[in-house]
Structures are given as structure tokens and as C-alpha cells.
Enzyme design. Structure first.
Site, short mmCIF file in Angstrom:
data_model
loop_
_atom_site.label_atom_id
_atom_site.label_comp_id
_atom_site.label_asym_id
_atom_site.label_seq_id
_atom_site.Cartn_x
_atom_site.Cartn_y
_atom_site.Cartn_z
N PHE A 154 29.08 13.06 -12.50
CA PHE A 154 28.32 12.34 -11.47
C PHE A 154 27.59 13.37 -10.62
O PHE A 154 28.20 14.24 -10.01
CB PHE A 154 29.23 11.49 -10.57
CG PHE A 154 28.44 10.65 -9.60
CD1 PHE A 154 28.04 9.36 -9.94
CD2 PHE A 154 28.04 11.16 -8.38
CE1 PHE A 154 27.28 8.60 -9.06
CE2 PHE A 154 27.27 10.40 -7.49
CZ PHE A 154 26.90 9.11 -7.84
N ASP A 263 28.03 21.97 -8.93
CA ASP A 263 27.88 20.90 -7.95
C ASP A 263 29.19 20.75 -7.17
O ASP A 263 30.15 20.16 -7.66
CB ASP A 263 27.52 19.61 -8.71
CG ASP A 263 27.48 18.37 -7.81
OD1 ASP A 263 27.87 18.46 -6.63
OD2 ASP A 263 27.07 17.30 -8.30
N LYS A 294 28.53 16.20 1.73
CA LYS A 294 29.76 15.51 2.17
C LYS A 294 30.49 16.21 3.32
O LYS A 294 30.01 16.21 4.43
CB LYS A 294 30.70 15.31 0.97
CG LYS A 294 30.13 14.30 -0.04
CD LYS A 294 31.20 13.74 -0.92
CE LYS A 294 30.66 12.97 -2.10
NZ LYS A 294 30.25 11.62 -1.83
N THR A 318 9.95 16.98 4.28
CA THR A 318 9.59 17.03 5.70
C THR A 318 10.70 17.67 6.53
O THR A 318 10.45 18.56 7.33
CB THR A 318 9.34 15.61 6.24
OG1 THR A 318 8.32 15.02 5.46
CG2 THR A 318 8.93 15.63 7.71
#
Ligand SMILES: Cc1ncc(COP(=O)(O)O)c(C=O)c1O
Length: 444
Positions: A154, A263, A294, A318
């Protein structure tokens, strides 16, 4: 002192400001020893108050005024980033702040592609053909490159990360994917590890062979510019792989010129007992890119010098992070260090693990495959239905716990979780398992 303060009639924003100041006053007043009597040592406001007001001003500005950091980074921004790099970087010299886990992975993937193509063209300028074709989504400007990911992984729900996500259909349905991107098998070990060493080594070998096969096959069409992997596959079922698997995977990345993207969105910031989970693997080199979010509050990725994108506007949005979240992260790192929370995670993790081990030994027809690092622990139930029943009963007994994969009950306590909390959890877990066991025996 506070009884003399009366609440004036104020509009809403003034009320919030007033309450915030009042809370701050109370907080500070609780930390001071009561003086014997009034004693003025400086003019008003004194030097400490001025310094505090300056600091608070900075914090309020960061929270109230959100700067577009990509274009207008504040004067304190480089120092803040340097501070985070110095304290928690996994030996990588650069940091690129982002907005969320998926956004960090998405830009990590782009960074791997850009590095791959820059190397292929010897860091020369783009050709006209590349510039023209890119506008129409065609090669050579938009090259046929790929990212290798693993079954059960995931990495998020944006378009590129979704092509690397393979845990649940519901995330992927109706969304076009990069169908040429290769997907390799993640090692799925037999537990307990001590009793299945040889078999699990063979699983590692087979998975690594598959990865190398895919790298060779994709060399001509859709070459693999990067491999993305979780140190522990989390949503996919808390699937662990050995340090040797990760070390050999890194070797393959180096051999075939692919970036290793680790990750750490779910595993990072301490729950495994090290700040970053991949520190358990003793990799000879840091990964090329490591993403986070997280628990870190801010999101982004650390990366090597070689892979750093040189031209502006390519890895960009941005906001490029959020100073308010960075202030929170600085405080979190400080608390982790001053309260030795990584030691605490290891102690509480040991207590949880030992207790669950005992439970697994007592109820082998219900629980199996206990695994974990720190408090990042999971245990499987015999079947999805039983897993869901256990989670529901835990909830009815006041314990929130999550599921992952098809059979796993996962534990994700906060870093401040202590041994006595583990005992509370284990008592309730024991009660739930015992009751469900009785019920099952009555039924069958
Ligand atoms: C390992 C991993 N990567 C990426 C993500 C995506 O993070 P976000 O939800 O912030 O986009 C998650 C979220 O659960 C995750 O667990």
C-alpha cells in the site's frame, strides 16, 4: 489572580485569542513556584517575556498565515529543515517536504524517473523532440519507464501510487493504472521464524529471483527506474521481510540502476523501536529515497544528493509543506528524545509480544503467526470471520484495535504506551479470546 479577570464582550476571533492567552497564562503559571511576595526585577515587559512573545509571534504567524513555501519560504525555513535533517534523517542529506503520504510517494516516484532519465542523457539539456512530445504524453519526452512494487503493498491512492498499491480492490476499482509496471511477490514467511528458517530463506531467494527476472525483462521496454517497498507491509497484513531480503534488494537496485524508495509512511517515527524501521535491516547504504508522514505530522521524503532534482518547478506544489506541522514535529522529536520513548516502545513491545505469545500458545486453534518490532505487532486469527469477531469483542470491551490483510489484528499504540497499558490490553484480549473459544466449542 484569575478570579479578577472578567470576560469582556468580544467578537468570535477576539474570544479565541483571549481564551488562548488565558490558557497559556494558566499553563505557565502552573509551572512556576509561588513567589513569597511581589518582586519586580525588570521593566515591563521584561526580557524573558519579550523573547517569549517573539517566539510565540513566530508560531502564531506559522499557524495563522500559511506561506506558499515553494515560492516564499520564510527566513526560518532553511534552519527548520536543517534541524530536522540533523536530528532524524536516515543518513540522507536532503529533505523535500510534501503534504501527505501518497503525495510524498508520488513525488518520490517522479524523482526516481527524473534521475533515471538525467543519467541516460548524461545530464544534458532536453532535446526539442523531448519537449514537443512531452506536451502530448508521448515518448521520448514522456518515456516508457516503470516502478516495481510488491503484491500486498500500500503506497497511497493517487494515480501513480495506486499503480503500486495492491492491497484491496476497493482502492483501485475504476481507476486506470500503469499496467506495464511490474509487480513482484513479497516474501510471506511461515511462523514461528525460528522453526522455519530454511524454508523462509528459500522464500527470500525465490522472491529476489523474481525481482531480478523482472528487472532484466523490463530493460528493453519499460525499464525499472525505481523499486518502492514498505519495510513492513502494513495495510497488506503486517508482512515482514528479513534484513537479508532488504540488503539483497538494495544490491539489485544498485546493479540495475533503479532507485530504492523505502516507504516509511506508516512505520516511521518510532513505533518499531527504532526511529526508522529500515534501520533494523543494517543496509550497507542508506536508501536513495525514504518517504514519511503520519506520526511525523509533516510529510515528505529524504533523499540522496545524486538523486536531487536540479531544475525548479519539477518536484513542486503550492505549499511544499506546512510550517505549523513542522513546529509540531520539532516538539515531537524533542519529547521522543527527552522521555526516551524509543526505549519505552521496546519495553512495552516486549511485554505485549510475550503476553501475546503466551496467548497464542494457549489458543493455537485461534491465533497464529505472531510477529512484530517494538509495539508494531500483529497476530493472525484463524480466518477472517474470527479476526473480525475478535476486533468487535475488543471494541465492546473498550479496546480500539485495527485489522490489516485478511486475518491480521494489528497493534498500533502511541509512543507513550507503557507496560501497564500492555497489561490492560492483554487482560482484555485474554478475556475476549477465552469467551470466543468457549462459544466456538459450544457451537462445534
Ligand atoms: C505505507 C503507506 N504509504 C502511504 C500511505 C498513504 O498515506 P496518505 O493517506 O497520507 O496519503 C499510507 C497510508 O496508510 C501507508 O500506510
Amino acid at each position: 489572580m484569575f478570579s479578577k479577570l472578567t470576560t469582556p464582550v468580544l467578537d468570535r476571533s477576539k474570544q479565541i485569542e483571549y481564551i488562548t492567552k488565558l490558557m497559556l497564562c494558566r499553563r505557565y503559571s502552573m509551572n512556576f513556584e509561588e513567589p513569597k511576595g511581589p518582586c519586580m526585577k525588570t521593566e515591563i515587559p521584561g526580557p524573558k517575556s519579550k523573547e517569549l512573545m517573539k517566539q510565540l509571534d513566530n508560531i502564531y504567524r506559522s499557524i495563522i498565515n500559511r506561506p506558499a513555501l515553494g515560492v516564499y519560504p520564510g527566513t526560518d525555513w532553511p534552519k527548520r529543515m536543517e534541524n530536522i535533517l540533523k536530528q532524524v534523517s536516515p543518513k540522507l542529506p536532503k529533505i523535500t517536504p510534501m503534504m501527505c503520504g501518497a503525495c510524498s510517494n508520488e513525488n518520490a516516484i517522479k524523482t526516481a524517473f527524473i534521475a533515471y532519465r538525467s543519467r541516460e542523457r548524461n545530464n544534458k539539456d532536453f532535446t526539442d523532440a523531448e519537449k514537443k512530445s512531452s506536451i502530448l504524453n508521448q515518448p521520448p519526452g514522456c518515456p516508457d519507464l516503470s516502478i516495481l512494487s510488491f503484491k500486498g503493498a500500500f503506497h497511497g491512492r493517487t494515480i501513480a501510487t495506486l499503480s503500486c498499491t495492491h492491497s484491496m480492490a476497493i482502492h483501485k476499482l475504476d481507476i486506470p493504472s500503469f499496467s506495464q509496471w511490474p509487480i513482484a511477490t513479497f516474501p510471506m514467511y511461515k511462523y514461528p521464524l525460528e522453526d522455519n528458517r530454511r524454508e523462509n530463506e528459500k522464500i527470500d531467494e525465490k522472491c529476489l529471483e523474481e525481482v531480478e527476472d523482472l528487472m532484466v525483462k523490463h530493460k528493453r521496454h519499460f525499464p525499472i527506474a525505481g523499486i518502492i517497498i514498505e519495510p513492513i507491509q502494513s495495510e497488506g497484513g503486517d508482512n515482514h521481510a528479513s534484513p537479508e531480503f532488504f540488503q539483497n534488494l538494495q544490491k539489485l537496485c544498485k546493479k540495475y540502476g533503479a532507485a530504492l524508495i523505502i516507504d516509511e509512511v506508516q512505520t516511521g517515527c518510532g513505533p518499531t523501536g527504532k526511529f526508522w524501521c529500515h534501520e533494523h535491516f543494517n543496509l550497507p547504504y542508506p536508501p536513495d529515497i525514504m518517504t514519511f508522514s503520519k506520526k511525523m505530522q509533516m510529510a515528505g521524503f529524504f533523499h540522496s544528493d545524486e538523486i536531487t532534482v536540479k531544475l525548479p518547478s519539477r518536484i513542486f506544489n503550492t505549499w511544499m509543506g506546512d510550517p505549523g506541522k513542522t513546529i509540531l514535529l520539532e516538539a515531537i522529536i524533542d519529547v521522543i528524545n527527552t522521555q526516551n520513548l524509543l526505549d519505552q516502545v521496546n519495553k512495552s513491545g516486549r511485554r505485549l509480544y510475550d503476553g501475546l505469545q503466551q496467548l497464542q500458545n494457549e489458543f493455537p486453534d485461534m491465533l497464529h503467526s505472531l510477529r512484530g518490532k517494538g509495539t508494531f505487532i500483529a497476530i493472525n486469527a484463524k480466518g477472517t470471520d474470527l479476526r473480525n469477531q475478535i476486533i468487535m469483542q475488543l471494541k465492546r470491551n473498550g479496546v480500539q484495535s485495527g485489522s490489516c490483510g485478511t486475518e491480521a489484528i494489528r497493534l498500533r499504540p502511541a509512543l507513550i504506551f507503557k507496560e501497564h497499558h500492555a497489561d490492560i490490553y492483554l487482560d482484555i484480549m485474554r478475556k475476549v479470546i477465552r469467551e470466543l473459544s468457549k462459544e466456538r466449542k459450544r457451537k462445534y
